[in-house]
Design a protein around this motif. Sequence first.
Motif, PDB file in Angstrom:
ATOM      1  N   LEU A  65      98.933  16.391  44.731  1.00  0.00           N
ATOM      2  CA  LEU A  65      97.873  17.117  44.033  1.00  0.00           C
ATOM      3  C   LEU A  65      96.721  16.153  43.784  1.00  0.00           C
ATOM      4  O   LEU A  65      96.889  15.123  43.127  1.00  0.00           O
ATOM      5  N   HIS A  66      95.554  16.487  44.353  1.00  0.00           N
ATOM      6  CA  HIS A  66      94.373  15.647  44.197  1.00  0.00           C
ATOM      7  C   HIS A  66      93.492  16.265  43.107  1.00  0.00           C
ATOM      8  O   HIS A  66      92.997  17.373  43.281  1.00  0.00           O
ATOM      9  N   VAL A  67      93.320  15.555  42.022  1.00  0.00           N
ATOM     10  CA  VAL A  67      92.527  16.071  40.902  1.00  0.00           C
ATOM     11  C   VAL A  67      91.261  15.215  40.798  1.00  0.00           C
ATOM     12  O   VAL A  67      91.349  13.983  40.710  1.00  0.00           O
ATOM     13  N   GLU A  68      90.118  15.872  40.827  1.00  0.00           N
ATOM     14  CA  GLU A  68      88.856  15.116  40.731  1.00  0.00           C
ATOM     15  C   GLU A  68      87.966  15.729  39.666  1.00  0.00           C
ATOM     16  O   GLU A  68      87.803  16.960  39.606  1.00  0.00           O
ATOM     17  N   VAL A  69      87.397  14.865  38.843  1.00  0.00           N
ATOM     18  CA  VAL A  69      86.381  15.324  37.887  1.00  0.00           C
ATOM     19  C   VAL A  69      85.161  14.417  38.100  1.00  0.00           C
ATOM     20  O   VAL A  69      85.249  13.192  37.950  1.00  0.00           O
ATOM     21  N   ARG A  70      84.058  15.059  38.485  1.00  0.00           N
ATOM     22  CA  ARG A  70      82.862  14.275  38.823  1.00  0.00           C
ATOM     23  C   ARG A  70      81.696  14.743  37.961  1.00  0.00           C
ATOM     24  O   ARG A  70      81.472  15.945  37.820  1.00  0.00           O
ATOM     25  N   ASP A  71      80.985  13.789  37.355  1.00  0.00           N
ATOM     26  CA  ASP A  71      79.800  14.185  36.580  1.00  0.00           C
ATOM     27  C   ASP A  71      78.592  13.397  37.055  1.00  0.00           C
ATOM     28  O   ASP A  71      78.714  12.411  37.777  1.00  0.00           O
ATOM     29  N   ASN A  72      77.412  13.856  36.629  1.00  0.00           N
ATOM     30  CA  ASN A  72      76.171  13.172  37.030  1.00  0.00           C
ATOM     31  C   ASN A  72      75.531  12.454  35.838  1.00  0.00           C
ATOM     32  O   ASN A  72      74.329  12.360  35.725  1.00  0.00           O
ATOM     33  N   GLY A  73      76.399  11.938  34.956  1.00  0.00           N
ATOM     34  CA  GLY A  73      75.915  11.291  33.739  1.00  0.00           C
ATOM     35  C   GLY A  73      75.572   9.827  33.925  1.00  0.00           C
ATOM     36  O   GLY A  73      75.294   9.366  35.036  1.00  0.00           O
ATOM     37  N   ARG A  74      75.680   9.079  32.812  1.00  0.00           N
ATOM     38  CA  ARG A  74      75.147   7.713  32.856  1.00  0.00           C
ATOM     39  C   ARG A  74      76.093   6.686  33.486  1.00  0.00           C
ATOM     40  O   ARG A  74      75.696   5.556  33.739  1.00  0.00           O
ATOM     41  N   GLY A  75      77.371   7.057  33.758  1.00  0.00           N
ATOM     42  CA  GLY A  75      78.289   6.126  34.412  1.00  0.00           C
ATOM     43  C   GLY A  75      78.678   4.970  33.515  1.00  0.00           C
ATOM     44  O   GLY A  75      78.494   5.013  32.300  1.00  0.00           O
ATOM     45  N   GLY A  76      79.214   3.913  34.143  1.00  0.00           N
ATOM     46  CA  GLY A  76      79.572   2.722  33.372  1.00  0.00           C
ATOM     47  C   GLY A  76      80.951   2.791  32.733  1.00  0.00           C
ATOM     48  O   GLY A  76      81.303   1.920  31.943  1.00  0.00           O
TER      49      GLY A  76
END
Lengths: 114, 338
Positions: free
Chosen positions: B284-295
């Motif tokens: 099971l490949h679970v991905e959560v991606r956001d376009n926030g500030r990172g780091g």
Amino acid sequence: MATTVLIVDDHNAFRSRAKRMLEAEGFEVVGEAADGASGVDAAKRLAPDVVLLDLQLPDTTGFDVARAIAGETAVVITSTRDDEEYDARARRSGACGFVSKAELSGAAIEELLP
Amino acid sequence: MALIDADPSVRYRALLLAALDCVVAIDHTGRVIDWNPAAERTFGWSAAEAVGREMGELIVPPALRERHRSGLARYVAGGEPVVLDRRIEITAMRRDGSEFPCELTITRIVQPGDPVFVGYLRDITERHLAEAELHASRARIVSAADEARRRLERDLHDGAQQHLVGLALTLRLARRKLGSDPALVGELLDEALSDLATATDELRELARGLHPAVLTEGGLQPALASLAKRAGIPVTIADVPEERLPPTVEITAYFVVAEALTNVARYAGASRTDVSVRHIGGVLHVEVRDNGRGGATMNGGSGLRGLLDRVSAIGGTLFVESPEGVGTLLRAELPCAS
């Protein structure tokens, strides 16, 4: 003359409900405090007949506050938590005893007073 | 020519060259007479450099050298063997003087004349690191469970219990006023109902945090949809499998997404968050991606660290990629085989 009470507890909602209930039962609530240090100050300043004192305070425990003021005023320790050891520990710290918050009433306090 | 048919010396040489473990042979004085490629890689000395030199000064740390020499001398003089033909763990030394844990077996080659000894050595640094990490991870899991119980007690004490205590005091007062002040009793009962509703809401929220009932009842699709709805940030969910997966996989995937969404809401300042869950080839490949500030880093706080422990406990892996200013990708791969 009404028995005067100082309520020391960090939960506003509890202080206001306890005040309303005790006043309805003929007590006079002369002050409120939200932590141990201001509770000790208020107890010395107001010299109430009894301090209703929460066991878990933000800066200290009710047992410690009781040790600091029990020679000057009667103390009843209370808590949402309940433990069969609390009453004995409250008495060892100089308080008159322990009453669980859910069981709190004017009669329960009067039963513990000397 | 098959190895089995080869001349014994050819066979010996082939075995020596192919061995993954270091093979070091010494004579009765402790001088190196054979040094295979694995020993060259591990210790940093070439065979040409090592052969003829005393092994003690090449690979035995200074603090252990005298003991090694006296042990060899005592055995050669007729003493009882202490380290022969058993597995021991010792500290060895590379050419640069750095030391590392090593697994060692020494055997004596039976031949006429002076004895010859062969040592088989294996660098077990990684095994030690893995064992240490396993112990640390177990300790963190126990500590996280203790902390979760403490937090639960505190949440109950500060939340629902306070409302229930307020309810008890209000009802006690209402009973007292029943005959004398019916209007006040009406107000008190309204207040009591409000306290009860608040306590019920808080208990429901706590129960959901312990284990989401919607996951047990409906699987990942409705559970993740519910998480997204309550996240307080815009979340798009794609590709969540409808099929039910092993409960440990479902709950781990759920907490990966829950932790990621909590972090996005708290720290990322993102305008978009995409969740995808795909079941490919038993993983099971679970991905959560956001376009926030990172780091974000795995060691930035207890949340991701705890999540890593949880994922590792079921044999999965967790990665975080979080370049500054670009956003964060949290990716978990969870094996689904039971």
